[in-house]
Design an enzyme around this catalytic site. Structure first.
Site, PDB file in Angstrom:
ATOM      1  CG  HIS A  86      38.543  20.171  17.344  1.00  0.00           C
ATOM      2  ND1 HIS A  86      38.471  19.017  18.074  1.00  0.00           N
ATOM      3  CD2 HIS A  86      37.862  19.925  16.196  1.00  0.00           C
ATOM      4  CE1 HIS A  86      37.782  18.103  17.408  1.00  0.00           C
ATOM      5  NE2 HIS A  86      37.408  18.631  16.253  1.00  0.00           N
ATOM      6  CD  GLU A  88      38.803  22.230  22.485  1.00  0.00           C
ATOM      7  OE1 GLU A  88      37.800  21.944  23.151  1.00  0.00           O
ATOM      8  OE2 GLU A  88      38.852  22.076  21.240  1.00  0.00           O
ATOM      9  CB  CYS A 116      38.490  15.614  20.640  1.00  0.00           C
ATOM     10  SG  CYS A 116      39.826  16.453  19.740  1.00  0.00           S
ATOM     11  CB  CYS A 119      42.001  19.208  21.456  1.00  0.00           C
ATOM     12  SG  CYS A 119      41.492  19.850  19.834  1.00  0.00           S
TER      13      CYS A 119
END
Length: 176
Positions: A86, A88, A116, A119
Site C-alpha cells: 500500500h 502508506e 486500511c 497501514c
C-alpha cells in the site's frame, strides 16, 4: 497589494503531492498515493504497487489484482493474497530505509484514501497522530484510530480538483 492571489493551504498542497504520487501506482484496481510530512516538510512519498524487482501488477505480477479486475473476486476480499504494497506502507518503509524518524513531533500522513487496518497499525506504531485523506476506504478500523487518538481529516475533493484544473490551465498558457 494583490488581494486576488491565492495558493493552496498546506493540507491541499501536500494532498496534491499525494495525488501526484499515485500516478506512479502500478496496481490494476486502485491507485493510491501517500506523503508523510513533518513541520510542513515532505519526508517521504509512496504509491501502491508490487515490491521492487517484482513484475508490475498491471503486467500480471499480482494474480489477486488480476482476478479482482476480471470480477472473479470482490473488492476487499482475499487482501492477504495481494502482492501490492500500500502507498502508506511504502511511505513508512521509505522513511525506515532512509533512517528518518517519521512519527515524532507531529508528523502527518497525507493519503488519497483513509488507510486500511494494516497501514493504520504501522502509522500508529511509528507515532503518526493525524491522517489527512480524500476518500474513505472499506477496510479502515475507525475504532482503532479513535483509541489511538489519531485525528482523521477528510479534505474536499472539489478543492483539490480545482487546484489540479488551475495547474493544467497554467500549463496550457505556457505551451501556447
Amino acid at each position: 497589494m494583490n488581494t486576488s492571489f491565492e495558493r493552496p493551504s498546506w493540507d491541499e498542497y501536500f494532498m496534491l503531492q499525494a495525488e501526484l504520487a499515485k500516478l506512479r501506482s502500478n496496481c490494476m484496481t486502485r491507485q493510491v498515493g501517500a506523503v508523510i510530512v513533518r513541520n510542513n516538510r515532505q519526508l517521504a512519498t509512496g504509491y501502491n504497487g508490487t515490491p521492487p524487482g517484482i513484475t508490475n501488477c498491471f503486467d500480471g505480477g499480482c494474480s489477486r489484482c488480476k482476478l479482482r479486475a476480471e470480477g472473479k473476486i470482490e473488492a476487499g476480499t482475499r487482501l492477504d493474497r495481494c502482492l501490492c504494497n500500500h502507498a502508506e506502507a511504502n511511505a513508512i518503509m521509505h522513511c525506515a530505509i532512509l533512517g528518518i524518524e517519521a512519527g515524532i513531533d507531529g508528523a502527518v500522513l497525507y493519503t488519497t484514501f483513509v488507510p486500511c487496518l494494516e497501514c493504520s497499525k504501522m502509522a500508529i506504531t511509528i507515532g503518526i497522530k493525524k491522517f489527512v485523506c480524500l476518500d474513505s476506504y472499506p477496510e479502515t478500523d475507525y475504532d482503532l484510530l479513535q483509541e489511538a487518538k489519531v485525528k482523521v481529516v477528510q479534505l474536499d475533493k472539489d478543492r483539490i480538483a480545482r487546484w489540479v484544473k488551475k495547474l493544467a490551465s497554467r500549463h496550457e498558457k505556457c505551451v501556447r
